[in-house]
Design an enzyme around this catalytic site. Structure first.
Site, PDB file in Angstrom:
ATOM      1  N   GLU A  93       0.865  -1.180   0.000  1.00  0.00           N
ATOM      2  CA  GLU A  93       0.000   0.000   0.000  1.00  0.00           C
ATOM      3  C   GLU A  93       0.910   1.241   0.000  1.00  0.00           C
ATOM      4  O   GLU A  93       1.889   1.296   0.746  1.00  0.00           O
ATOM      5  CB  GLU A  93      -0.824  -0.051   1.296  1.00  0.00           C
ATOM      6  N   ASP A 197      15.090  -2.513  12.654  1.00  0.00           N
ATOM      7  CA  ASP A 197      15.967  -1.634  11.859  1.00  0.00           C
ATOM      8  C   ASP A 197      15.414  -0.207  11.961  1.00  0.00           C
ATOM      9  O   ASP A 197      15.195   0.479  10.957  1.00  0.00           O
ATOM     10  CB  ASP A 197      15.993  -2.114  10.409  1.00  0.00           C
TER      11      ASP A 197
END
Ligand code: ADP
Length: 293
Positions: A93, A197
């Protein structure tokens, strides 16, 4: 540009009419080529890389899906993922993004703390993934210290040795790995789902100011590792930390362990980007060893 055959493949896979799609390249990613695709009904963000990296995208998609299930922080929905010919692709998306400012910083702190408060069953994950493009082993452990020694510091030091970084780095690294338990003498981490991360480039707000995270390297581990990484390259302000601590206060020993945790990313940078990070890695190890006295 996106090759027409690949677009056709994605059309079939998603059963979506993309014949009128407008596609624009997006810059900013570290590793992959990225595009924005728009039809009257859909807005997608498409990442492309070599077919050999299809599994990296599969792990990213699975990380996004697991983060979505926790329902704490917005992540892009996964539309499709796979490989076609010589290319791997990940279709997400598309979310209009803006910087993390004002209210959205505090919301991000709150929501990350809520994510971290959800207990997880073990350290590691059900599959391996990558950190940057480096393989990241998520073998299960019931003990965090052995996980950090073996699956995190040990693995990066081994890759560094394979890359020719012998000598001082390895000597210091071996000493540190033996000393890891000493950083946990009065702190017992619990497994939380981590982004893995979480530098500033992987966190933003949507156009309503709601926090969004993406490009994760998920696993279950000590929540302090996510916080440590937010401090490594900047991008998160005082409101973020205040809001995090208000929901789930950090232990005082975090200040010391943060270097132990960020060492993993600096060793990874050494392995990905080269010698420029050697001195920093060695300094961090020396600092940690000196804190043990
Ligand atoms: P890479 O894996 O190549 O580093 P990222 O997933 O970090 O790529 O994406 C690169 C940039 O694209 C991000 O810094 C962010 O600005 C933007 N981005 C990432 N995901 C989306 C998304 N779903 N919708 C819109 N923009 C995105």
């Amino acid at each position: 540009m996106l090759e027409p055959e690949l677009l056709q493949h994605i059309t079939k896979l998603t059963q979506t009419d993309l014949s009128q799609a407008q596609i624009h390249p997006i810059s900013g990613g570290d590793i992959n080529a990225a595009y924005r695709l728009r039809t009257p009904q859909h807005q997608w963000f498409i990442k492309i890389n070599r077919a050999a990296l299809a599994d990296m995208f599969a792990a990213e998609a699975q990380g996004l899906q697991e983060l979505a299930v926790q329902n704490c922080i917005r992540v892009p929905a996964v539309i499709a993922q796979g490989q076609f010919g010589s290319q791997a692709f990940l279709v997400l998306e598309f979310i209009g993004l803006q910087g993390l400012r004002g209210e959205s910083s505090s919301r991000m702190g709150q929501q990350l703390a809520q994510l971290h408060r959800i207990p997880q069953p073990y350290f590691g994950w059900y599959r391996d993934n990558t950190i940057g493009s480096t393989p990241q082993s998520n073998q299960r452990h019931h003990d965090w210290v052995s996980f950090w020694q073996q699956q995190r510091l040990g693995k990066q030091l081994q890759i560094a040795a394979d890359n020719g970084y012998h000598g001082q780095l390895q000597k210091l690294g071996e000493r540190l790995i033996i000393a890891v338990p000493l950083f946990f003498s009065d702190y017992t981490p619990q497994p939380s789902l981590l982004h893995g991360d979480l530098w500033g480039g992987n966190a933003s707000a949507d156009t309503d100011g709601q926090p969004v995270i993406y490009d994760p390297a998920c696993y279950y581990g000590d929540r302090e590792t996510d916080l440590a990484m937010t401090e490594l390259f900047g991008g998160f302000n005082a409101d973020f930390y205040a809001a995090y601590n208000a929901v789930y206060a950090l232990d005082t020993g975090y200040k010391t362990r943060k270097t132990l945790y960020n060492l993993y990313h600096i060793l990874n940078h050494l392995n990905l980007f080269g010698t420029g990070y050697l001195q920093q890695a060695q300094q961090m190890i020396n600092q940690l060893l000196s804190e043990l006295g």
